[in-house]
Motif scaffolding. Structure first.
Motif, PDB file in Angstrom:
ATOM      1  N   GLY A  56       0.824  -1.190   0.000  1.00 53.66           N
ATOM      2  CA  GLY A  56       0.000   0.000   0.000  1.00 53.66           C
ATOM      3  C   GLY A  56       0.861   1.243   0.000  1.00 53.66           C
ATOM      4  O   GLY A  56       1.985   1.224   0.508  1.00 53.66           O
ATOM      5  N   VAL A  57       0.359   2.319  -0.613  1.00 57.02           N
ATOM      6  CA  VAL A  57       1.067   3.596  -0.664  1.00 57.02           C
ATOM      7  C   VAL A  57       0.098   4.703  -0.271  1.00 57.02           C
ATOM      8  O   VAL A  57      -1.001   4.801  -0.832  1.00 57.02           O
ATOM      9  CB  VAL A  57       1.637   3.878  -2.070  1.00 57.02           C
ATOM     10  N   HIS A  58       0.492   5.525   0.694  1.00 61.11           N
ATOM     11  CA  HIS A  58      -0.363   6.599   1.183  1.00 61.11           C
ATOM     12  C   HIS A  58       0.405   7.923   1.115  1.00 61.11           C
ATOM     13  O   HIS A  58       1.199   8.244   2.003  1.00 61.11           O
ATOM     14  CB  HIS A  58      -0.807   6.300   2.618  1.00 61.11           C
ATOM     15  N   PRO A  59       0.192   8.701   0.051  1.00 62.14           N
ATOM     16  CA  PRO A  59       0.904   9.975  -0.111  1.00 62.14           C
ATOM     17  C   PRO A  59       0.522  10.969   0.978  1.00 62.14           C
ATOM     18  O   PRO A  59      -0.613  10.985   1.459  1.00 62.14           O
ATOM     19  CB  PRO A  59       0.442  10.472  -1.488  1.00 62.14           C
ATOM     20  N   LEU A  60       1.481  11.810   1.361  1.00 63.90           N
ATOM     21  CA  LEU A  60       1.209  12.896   2.303  1.00 63.90           C
ATOM     22  C   LEU A  60       0.772  14.139   1.526  1.00 63.90           C
ATOM     23  O   LEU A  60       1.135  14.311   0.355  1.00 63.90           O
ATOM     24  CB  LEU A  60       2.454  13.210   3.137  1.00 63.90           C
ATOM     25  N   PRO A  61       0.010  15.017   2.168  1.00 62.97           N
ATOM     26  CA  PRO A  61      -0.403  16.260   1.501  1.00 62.97           C
ATOM     27  C   PRO A  61       0.809  17.096   1.096  1.00 62.97           C
ATOM     28  O   PRO A  61       1.836  17.114   1.787  1.00 62.97           O
ATOM     29  CB  PRO A  61      -1.227  16.976   2.571  1.00 62.97           C
ATOM     30  N   LEU A  62       0.673  17.805  -0.010  1.00 63.09           N
ATOM     31  CA  LEU A  62       1.780  18.594  -0.542  1.00 63.09           C
ATOM     32  C   LEU A  62       2.303  19.603   0.473  1.00 63.09           C
ATOM     33  O   LEU A  62       3.519  19.774   0.624  1.00 63.09           O
ATOM     34  CB  LEU A  62       1.342  19.326  -1.812  1.00 63.09           C
ATOM     35  N   ASP A  63       1.404  20.286   1.168  1.00 61.97           N
ATOM     36  CA  ASP A  63       1.844  21.295   2.135  1.00 61.97           C
ATOM     37  C   ASP A  63       2.607  20.665   3.294  1.00 61.97           C
ATOM     38  O   ASP A  63       3.541  21.275   3.835  1.00 61.97           O
ATOM     39  CB  ASP A  63       0.647  22.084   2.664  1.00 61.97           C
ATOM     40  N   VAL A  64       2.244  19.458   3.678  1.00 58.41           N
ATOM     41  CA  VAL A  64       2.949  18.767   4.759  1.00 58.41           C
ATOM     42  C   VAL A  64       4.362  18.399   4.313  1.00 58.41           C
ATOM     43  O   VAL A  64       5.328  18.552   5.067  1.00 58.41           O
ATOM     44  CB  VAL A  64       2.171  17.512   5.204  1.00 58.41           C
ATOM     45  N   ILE A  65       4.490  17.933   3.076  1.00 61.38           N
ATOM     46  CA  ILE A  65       5.816  17.611   2.533  1.00 61.38           C
ATOM     47  C   ILE A  65       6.692  18.857   2.538  1.00 61.38           C
ATOM     48  O   ILE A  65       7.826  18.853   3.029  1.00 61.38           O
ATOM     49  CB  ILE A  65       5.696  17.045   1.105  1.00 61.38           C
ATOM     50  N   GLU A  66       6.147  19.954   2.007  1.00 66.65           N
ATOM     51  CA  GLU A  66       6.936  21.182   1.912  1.00 66.65           C
ATOM     52  C   GLU A  66       7.267  21.751   3.285  1.00 66.65           C
ATOM     53  O   GLU A  66       8.398  22.200   3.523  1.00 66.65           O
ATOM     54  CB  GLU A  66       6.208  22.230   1.083  1.00 66.65           C
ATOM     55  N   GLN A  67       6.321  21.736   4.209  1.00 67.31           N
ATOM     56  CA  GLN A  67       6.576  22.294   5.532  1.00 67.31           C
ATOM     57  C   GLN A  67       7.679  21.530   6.271  1.00 67.31           C
ATOM     58  O   GLN A  67       8.491  22.130   6.980  1.00 67.31           O
ATOM     59  CB  GLN A  67       5.284  22.298   6.342  1.00 67.31           C
ATOM     60  N   GLN A  68       7.701  20.190   6.106  1.00 67.66           N
ATOM     61  CA  GLN A  68       8.790  19.414   6.705  1.00 67.66           C
ATOM     62  C   GLN A  68      10.142  19.928   6.220  1.00 67.66           C
ATOM     63  O   GLN A  68      11.073  20.147   7.005  1.00 67.66           O
ATOM     64  CB  GLN A  68       8.659  17.936   6.346  1.00 67.66           C
ATOM     65  N   ALA A  69      10.242  20.110   4.903  1.00 65.02           N
ATOM     66  CA  ALA A  69      11.511  20.559   4.329  1.00 65.02           C
ATOM     67  C   ALA A  69      11.849  21.980   4.754  1.00 65.02           C
ATOM     68  O   ALA A  69      12.999  22.269   5.119  1.00 65.02           O
ATOM     69  CB  ALA A  69      11.451  20.454   2.803  1.00 65.02           C
ATOM     70  N   ARG A  70      10.874  22.868   4.731  1.00 71.00           N
ATOM     71  CA  ARG A  70      11.137  24.280   5.017  1.00 71.00           C
ATOM     72  C   ARG A  70      11.628  24.488   6.444  1.00 71.00           C
ATOM     73  O   ARG A  70      12.571  25.261   6.681  1.00 71.00           O
ATOM     74  CB  ARG A  70       9.880  25.112   4.763  1.00 71.00           C
ATOM     75  N   VAL A  71      10.987  23.821   7.428  1.00 70.78           N
ATOM     76  CA  VAL A  71      11.402  24.051   8.807  1.00 70.78           C
ATOM     77  C   VAL A  71      12.804  23.505   9.057  1.00 70.78           C
ATOM     78  O   VAL A  71      13.589  24.093   9.807  1.00 70.78           O
ATOM     79  CB  VAL A  71      10.394  23.469   9.820  1.00 70.78           C
ATOM     80  N   VAL A  72      13.134  22.379   8.414  1.00 69.72           N
ATOM     81  CA  VAL A  72      14.488  21.831   8.550  1.00 69.72           C
ATOM     82  C   VAL A  72      15.506  22.786   7.952  1.00 69.72           C
ATOM     83  O   VAL A  72      16.546  23.090   8.556  1.00 69.72           O
ATOM     84  CB  VAL A  72      14.590  20.439   7.890  1.00 69.72           C
ATOM     85  N   LEU A  73      15.216  23.298   6.759  1.00 68.26           N
ATOM     86  CA  LEU A  73      16.158  24.202   6.095  1.00 68.26           C
ATOM     87  C   LEU A  73      16.327  25.505   6.874  1.00 68.26           C
ATOM     88  O   LEU A  73      17.437  26.043   6.972  1.00 68.26           O
ATOM     89  CB  LEU A  73      15.682  24.487   4.671  1.00 68.26           C
ATOM     90  N   ASP A  74      15.233  26.004   7.433  1.00 67.21           N
ATOM     91  CA  ASP A  74      15.304  27.261   8.183  1.00 67.21           C
ATOM     92  C   ASP A  74      16.075  27.112   9.487  1.00 67.21           C
ATOM     93  O   ASP A  74      16.743  28.059   9.932  1.00 67.21           O
ATOM     94  CB  ASP A  74      13.892  27.787   8.478  1.00 67.21           C
ATOM     95  N   ASP A  75      15.994  25.955  10.117  1.00 70.34           N
ATOM     96  CA  ASP A  75      16.601  25.764  11.428  1.00 70.34           C
ATOM     97  C   ASP A  75      17.951  25.051  11.350  1.00 70.34           C
ATOM     98  O   ASP A  75      18.977  25.594  11.761  1.00 70.34           O
ATOM     99  CB  ASP A  75      15.646  24.964  12.317  1.00 70.34           C
ATOM    100  N   ILE A  76      17.969  23.856  10.807  1.00 68.79           N
ATOM    101  CA  ILE A  76      19.181  23.025  10.791  1.00 68.79           C
ATOM    102  C   ILE A  76      20.045  23.308   9.566  1.00 68.79           C
ATOM    103  O   ILE A  76      21.268  23.309   9.636  1.00 68.79           O
ATOM    104  CB  ILE A  76      18.796  21.530  10.840  1.00 68.79           C
ATOM    105  N   GLY A  77      19.389  23.550   8.436  1.00 64.13           N
ATOM    106  CA  GLY A  77      20.118  23.743   7.186  1.00 64.13           C
ATOM    107  C   GLY A  77      20.449  22.420   6.519  1.00 64.13           C
ATOM    108  O   GLY A  77      20.157  21.340   7.049  1.00 64.13           O
ATOM    109  N   ALA A  78      21.067  22.493   5.344  1.00 65.73           N
ATOM    110  CA  ALA A  78      21.438  21.289   4.605  1.00 65.73           C
ATOM    111  C   ALA A  78      22.648  21.582   3.723  1.00 65.73           C
ATOM    112  O   ALA A  78      22.750  22.650   3.122  1.00 65.73           O
ATOM    113  CB  ALA A  78      20.271  20.804   3.741  1.00 65.73           C
ATOM    114  N   ASP A  79      23.549  20.616   3.693  1.00 64.42           N
ATOM    115  CA  ASP A  79      24.694  20.677   2.781  1.00 64.42           C
ATOM    116  C   ASP A  79      24.425  19.907   1.499  1.00 64.42           C
ATOM    117  O   ASP A  79      25.116  20.082   0.501  1.00 64.42           O
ATOM    118  CB  ASP A  79      25.938  20.095   3.469  1.00 64.42           C
ATOM    119  N   ALA A  80      23.421  19.027   1.553  1.00 56.53           N
ATOM    120  CA  ALA A  80      23.032  18.264   0.371  1.00 56.53           C
ATOM    121  C   ALA A  80      21.602  17.782   0.543  1.00 56.53           C
ATOM    122  O   ALA A  80      21.135  17.554   1.665  1.00 56.53           O
ATOM    123  CB  ALA A  80      23.960  17.072   0.146  1.00 56.53           C
TER     124      ALA A  80
END
Length: 269
Positions: A56-80
Motif C-alpha cells: 500500500g502507498v499513502h501519499p502525504l499532503p503537498l503542504d505537509v511535505i513542503e513544511q517538513q523541508a522548510r522548517v528543517v532548512l530554516d533551522d538546521i540547514g542542509a549541505d546536500a
C-alpha cells in the motif's frame, strides 16, 4: 579549511517511508549516519512494505511535505539533498521548487519501481522528473529501466549505459551515475559515472543473493553523505559504491523476499 573526513555533513532526505526498513527514508537515515553525516527528512508518502513487496502507498499532503523541508532548512540547514520516491507530478513540482530555492547539492534518485515490481512513480510524472528534477541534479543515480524511461535509449550493455548517461547530461544533470545491476547477468556489475569532463568505471562482483532491497536508495544516500561532508564527487561516489558492495556482502538475511542490506557494518567495524 575543514577536513572532509571530520565534517558532519547535513543531508535533507525527501523520500517515501518503508515500514520494512530496507529502503526509503529508513535506509537513507541509516546510510547517512553510517557514512558520517547528519540525516533530516521530509517524508513524501507512507508505504506498507516488507521484503515481499509494497502492499500500500499513502501519499502525504503537498503542504505537509513542503513544511517538513522548510522548517528543517530554516533551522538546521542542509549541505546536500537526497530525493527518492516522489510519486506524482504535483510532488515532483513541489520538491523541484524547494531544490531550486536552495544552493545545496542535490543527489536525485529517480525512483520509479519497487524491487518487487510495484510502481512508485506515476507514468505521467516521468516527464516532470525529466524536465524538473534532472536539471537540478548535482548527481543523478538511475538504474537501467529508469534511464530508459527518462531518455528512450535502450540500456542493455555498457554502451547503452554510456549513451543514456550522456543524454541525461545533455538534459542538465551535472553528473550521472548509471547503475549496472540490471545490465547483463555476468559475474561482474559495472556502474558508470559520467561528468562533462569524462567517465569513471566502477566494477565489482555480482553477488548471488536476494538481499538487494534498497540498494538504490542506499547508494544515493551514501553519495549524498560524502558530498555533504565536502568530498569531491568522484571520491564520494567511490566510497559510497564500496560501502554498498560490503553492505550487500554482509546482508543479514532477514525476511522471506528481497531482504535488506547491512547498513550498519561501518559502525561495527
Amino acid at each position: 579549511m575543514t577536513d572532509p573526513s571530520q565534517r558532519l555533513g547535513r543531508v535533507l532526505i525527501i523520500a517515501g517511508s518503508d515500514s520494512g526498513g530496507g529502503a526509503g527514508i529508513q535506509a537513507d537515515i541509516k546510510t547517512v549516519t553510517a557514512m558520517g553525516g547528519y540525516a533530516a527528512t521530509a517524508v513524501t508518502a507512507v508505504t506498507i512494505q516488507d521484503t515481499l513487496g509494497v502492499h500500500g502507498v499513502h501519499p502525504l499532503p503537498l503542504d505537509v511535505i513542503e513544511q517538513q523541508a522548510r522548517v528543517v532548512l530554516d533551522d538546521i540547514g542542509a549541505d546536500a539533498f537526497k530525493t527518492g520516491m516522489l510519486g506524482t507530478v504535483e510532488v515532483v513540482e513541489r520538491v523541484a521548487a524547494i531544490l531550486a530555492g536552495h544552493p545545496a547539492a542535490a543527489v536525485v534518485d529517480p525512483v520509479m519501481i519497487a524491487k518487487g515490481g510495484h510502481p512508485l512513480l506515476a507514468e505521467a510524472a516521468v516527464g516532470a522528473v525529466r524536465s524538473l528534477m534532472v536539471p537540478r541534479a548535482t548527481l543523478l543515480t538511475p538504474n537501467a529501466p529508469e534511464a530508459e524511461a527518462l531518455t528512450g535509449i535502450p540500456v542493455a550493455d555498457l554502451d547503452g549505459q554510456r549513451r543514456a548517461g550522456e543524454a541525461l547530461l545533455a538534459l542538465g544533470a551535472r553528473a550521472v551515475l548509471m547503475k549496472g545491476g540490471h545490465v547483463g547477468e555476468g559475474p561482474t556489475v559495472t556502474d558508470l559515472l559520467l561528468t562533462p569532463s569524462g567517465e569513471t568505471l566502477l566494477e565489482g562482483e555480482r553477488f548471488d543473493t536476494t538481499s538487494t532491497h534498497g540498494t538504490g536508495c542506499t547508494l544515493a544516500s551514501a553519495c549524498a553523505a560524502g558530498i555533504a561532508r565536502g568530498q569531491p564527487l568522484e571520491v564520494a561516489v567511490a566510497e559510497a559504491w564500496a560501502y554498498v558492495a560490503e553492505a550487500i556482502r554482509r546482508a543479514p538475511g532477514l525476511g522471506h523476499g528481497h531482504g535488506p542490506l547491512d547498513h550498519g557494518w561501518r559502525l561495527r567495524r
